[in-house]
Design a protein around this motif. Structure first.
Motif, mmCIF file in Angstrom:
data_model
loop_
_atom_site.group_PDB
_atom_site.id
_atom_site.type_symbol
_atom_site.label_atom_id
_atom_site.label_comp_id
_atom_site.label_asym_id
_atom_site.label_seq_id
_atom_site.Cartn_x
_atom_site.Cartn_y
_atom_site.Cartn_z
ATOM 1 N N PHE A 15 0.826 -1.200 0.000
ATOM 2 C CA PHE A 15 0.000 0.000 0.000
ATOM 3 C C PHE A 15 0.872 1.266 0.000
ATOM 4 N N LEU A 16 1.990 1.195 0.720
ATOM 5 C CA LEU A 16 2.898 2.346 0.743
ATOM 6 C C LEU A 16 3.497 2.592 -0.638
ATOM 7 N N ILE A 17 3.966 1.531 -1.296
ATOM 8 C CA ILE A 17 4.547 1.677 -2.639
ATOM 9 C C ILE A 17 3.480 2.116 -3.634
ATOM 10 N N LEU A 18 2.244 1.634 -3.459
ATOM 11 C CA LEU A 18 1.154 2.039 -4.343
ATOM 12 C C LEU A 18 0.907 3.542 -4.230
ATOM 13 N N LEU A 19 0.954 4.048 -3.005
ATOM 14 C CA LEU A 19 0.785 5.487 -2.809
ATOM 15 C C LEU A 19 1.901 6.267 -3.493
ATOM 16 N N LEU A 20 3.148 5.787 -3.348
ATOM 17 C CA LEU A 20 4.278 6.459 -3.996
ATOM 18 C C LEU A 20 4.156 6.406 -5.514
ATOM 19 N N ASP A 21 3.673 5.280 -6.029
ATOM 20 C CA ASP A 21 3.496 5.155 -7.478
ATOM 21 C C ASP A 21 2.453 6.129 -8.007
ATOM 22 N N GLY A 72 13.801 -16.368 -2.464
ATOM 23 C CA GLY A 72 12.980 -16.338 -1.261
ATOM 24 C C GLY A 72 11.508 -16.572 -1.553
ATOM 25 N N SER A 73 10.747 -16.674 -0.469
ATOM 26 C CA SER A 73 9.299 -16.901 -0.576
ATOM 27 C C SER A 73 8.563 -15.903 0.301
ATOM 28 N N VAL A 74 7.380 -15.513 -0.155
ATOM 29 C CA VAL A 74 6.492 -14.663 0.642
ATOM 30 C C VAL A 74 5.306 -15.520 1.039
ATOM 31 N N CYS A 75 5.163 -15.772 2.345
ATOM 32 C CA CYS A 75 4.117 -16.671 2.839
ATOM 33 C C CYS A 75 3.041 -15.944 3.642
ATOM 34 N N GLU A 76 3.168 -14.628 3.802
ATOM 35 C CA GLU A 76 2.167 -13.865 4.542
ATOM 36 C C GLU A 76 1.089 -13.378 3.581
ATOM 37 N N ASP A 77 -0.138 -13.317 4.070
ATOM 38 C CA ASP A 77 -1.215 -12.826 3.216
ATOM 39 C C ASP A 77 -1.277 -11.306 3.281
ATOM 40 N N GLY A 78 -1.642 -10.702 2.148
ATOM 41 C CA GLY A 78 -1.725 -9.251 2.061
ATOM 42 C C GLY A 78 -1.166 -8.743 0.738
ATOM 43 N N LEU A 79 -1.052 -7.423 0.622
ATOM 44 C CA LEU A 79 -0.496 -6.795 -0.578
ATOM 45 C C LEU A 79 0.944 -6.389 -0.298
ATOM 46 N N PHE A 80 1.864 -6.896 -1.119
ATOM 47 C CA PHE A 80 3.293 -6.618 -0.918
ATOM 48 C C PHE A 80 3.910 -6.167 -2.241
ATOM 49 N N TRP A 81 5.073 -5.519 -2.084
ATOM 50 C CA TRP A 81 5.849 -5.130 -3.259
ATOM 51 C C TRP A 81 7.230 -5.737 -3.123
ATOM 52 N N THR A 82 7.644 -6.429 -4.164
ATOM 53 C CA THR A 82 8.960 -7.069 -4.165
ATOM 54 C C THR A 82 9.717 -6.638 -5.412
ATOM 55 N N ASN A 83 10.861 -7.240 -5.604
ATOM 56 C CA ASN A 83 11.668 -6.944 -6.781
ATOM 57 C C ASN A 83 10.834 -7.146 -8.039
ATOM 58 N N PRO A 84 10.615 -6.110 -8.831
ATOM 59 C CA PRO A 84 9.727 -6.240 -10.008
ATOM 60 C C PRO A 84 10.292 -7.128 -11.106
ATOM 61 N N PHE A 85 11.572 -7.455 -11.027
ATOM 62 C CA PHE A 85 12.189 -8.290 -12.071
ATOM 63 C C PHE A 85 12.172 -9.785 -11.714
ATOM 64 N N THR A 86 11.551 -10.117 -10.604
ATOM 65 C CA THR A 86 11.476 -11.526 -10.209
ATOM 66 C C THR A 86 10.226 -12.182 -10.797
ATOM 67 N N LEU A 87 10.341 -13.494 -11.005
ATOM 68 C CA LEU A 87 9.203 -14.304 -11.435
ATOM 69 C C LEU A 87 8.534 -14.857 -10.183
ATOM 70 N N LYS A 88 7.242 -14.628 -10.063
ATOM 71 C CA LYS A 88 6.521 -14.999 -8.840
ATOM 72 C C LYS A 88 5.599 -16.186 -9.148
ATOM 73 N N LYS A 89 5.894 -17.323 -8.510
ATOM 74 C CA LYS A 89 5.108 -18.537 -8.736
ATOM 75 C C LYS A 89 4.293 -18.855 -7.495
ATOM 76 N N LYS A 90 3.026 -19.144 -7.727
ATOM 77 C CA LYS A 90 2.087 -19.384 -6.629
ATOM 78 C C LYS A 90 2.139 -20.846 -6.158
ATOM 79 N N VAL A 91 2.116 -21.015 -4.831
ATOM 80 C CA VAL A 91 2.064 -22.338 -4.217
ATOM 81 C C VAL A 91 0.972 -22.320 -3.144
ATOM 82 N N SER A 92 0.063 -23.281 -3.194
ATOM 83 C CA SER A 92 -1.009 -23.355 -2.206
ATOM 84 C C SER A 92 -0.517 -24.059 -0.945
#
Length: 283
Positions: A15-21, A72-92
């Motif tokens: 949300f913070l990065i979205l505001l800056l964008d 690395g992995s992001v396992c927390e729920d919510g809206l996050f901003w990470t390195n935009p050049f990374t490929l993000k694969k979903k795992v349930s």
């Protein structure tokens, strides 16, 4: 083989990065209108940052790959901003069920049996699940059936002695061993086995009738044994009671005769017909 290990990925509050964008976009548009080339740079930065946003639902994870390398992995729920050049694969990370087919397997005695099981599992290491196996869902299915076959071959279908472990009489022990066997096999895929239960167990059709007759014969033998042991105890108690009370004095021959009559009356499958002795008639 180098095994992956789940590590937290670098991330920022989305949300913070979205505001800056949004600020960059508005500022860039204003500068472009004012014919300032800096506005083009602001808009370009805004466009580059957009792929960095990721929305993660509860019980989900994102595995981040930077030019083919796990970062690395992001396992927390919510809206996050990470390195935009990374490929993000979903795992349930949700809990799942796998129900095996009815497998024909030989038990420890070599008898063919039909067995099926229900496996409850979930992913606990997103990196291993995505990177160390081709398809973790198919991997769980194949390894589950292999573990079921292995465990079935270790134990007989049935045992008369209750102390011996068998597939039919010891379901808790068998399923515990199945869960441990399966957990060992699925550890490489970052999967935790929560529960394993046998859902179907029966002899194969070609021997089912023969095994049913054998079970019936074993049950009859066990029942007759218990009846005979009980009858012997009752005969012994009766003779002992008669002697102690002094009701009648019996020699060894009469004791044997009475014991024989009592055993026949107690063990016989038909109702005994009493014979009343009224004494001896002398003429």
């Amino acid at each position: 083989m180098n095994q992956s290990q789940e590590t937290p990925a670098w991330k920022m509050n989305g949300f913070l990065i979205l505001l800056l964008d949004l600020v960059l976009l508005v500022a860039g548009a204003y500068l472009i209108i004012m014919e300032n080339l800096l506005g083009v740079l602001f808009v370009l930065v805004f466009l580059i940052s957009l792929p960095g946003f990721t929305l993660i639902q509860p019980n989900e994870a994102r595995v981040l790959l930077f030019f083919g390398k796990y970062v690395g992995s992001v396992c927390e729920d919510g809206l996050f901003w990470t390195n935009p050049f990374t490929l993000k694969k979903k795992v349930s990370l949700r809990v799942r069920n796998f129900q095996s087919d009815k497998l024909k397997v030989n038990d420890a005695d070599g008898n063919p049996v039909l067995i099926g099981a229900v496996i409850v599992w979930r992913v606990v290491d997103s990196a291993k699940a995505l990177l160390d196996v081709e398809n973790y869902g198919s991997f769980v299915a194949v390894q589950s059936e292999t573990a079921i076959r292995t465990i079935t071959g270790r134990y007989p279908y049935d045992r008369q002695d209750e102390k011996d472990i068998s597939l039919r009489t010891s379901p808790e022990e068998v399923t515990d061993n199945l869960r441990l066997e399966l957990q060992q096999r699925l550890k490489i895929a970052g999967v935790e086995v929560l529960e394993a239960r046998i859902s179907h167990l029966a002899y194969a059709p070609e021997i089912a009738q023969a095994m049913l007759r054998r079970q019936q014969a074993q049950a009859i033998i066990a029942a007759r044994k218990q009846i005979v042991e009980g009858a012997m105890s009752m005969v012994e108690m009766t003779l002992s009671h008669l002697e102690k009370q002094g009701v009648v004095q019996l020699d060894e021959e009469r004791k044997a005769s009475m014991a024989n009559n009592l055993m026949v009356a107690l063990v016989s499958e038909r109702e005994s017909q009493p014979v009343i002795n009224t004494g001896t008639l002398y003429t």
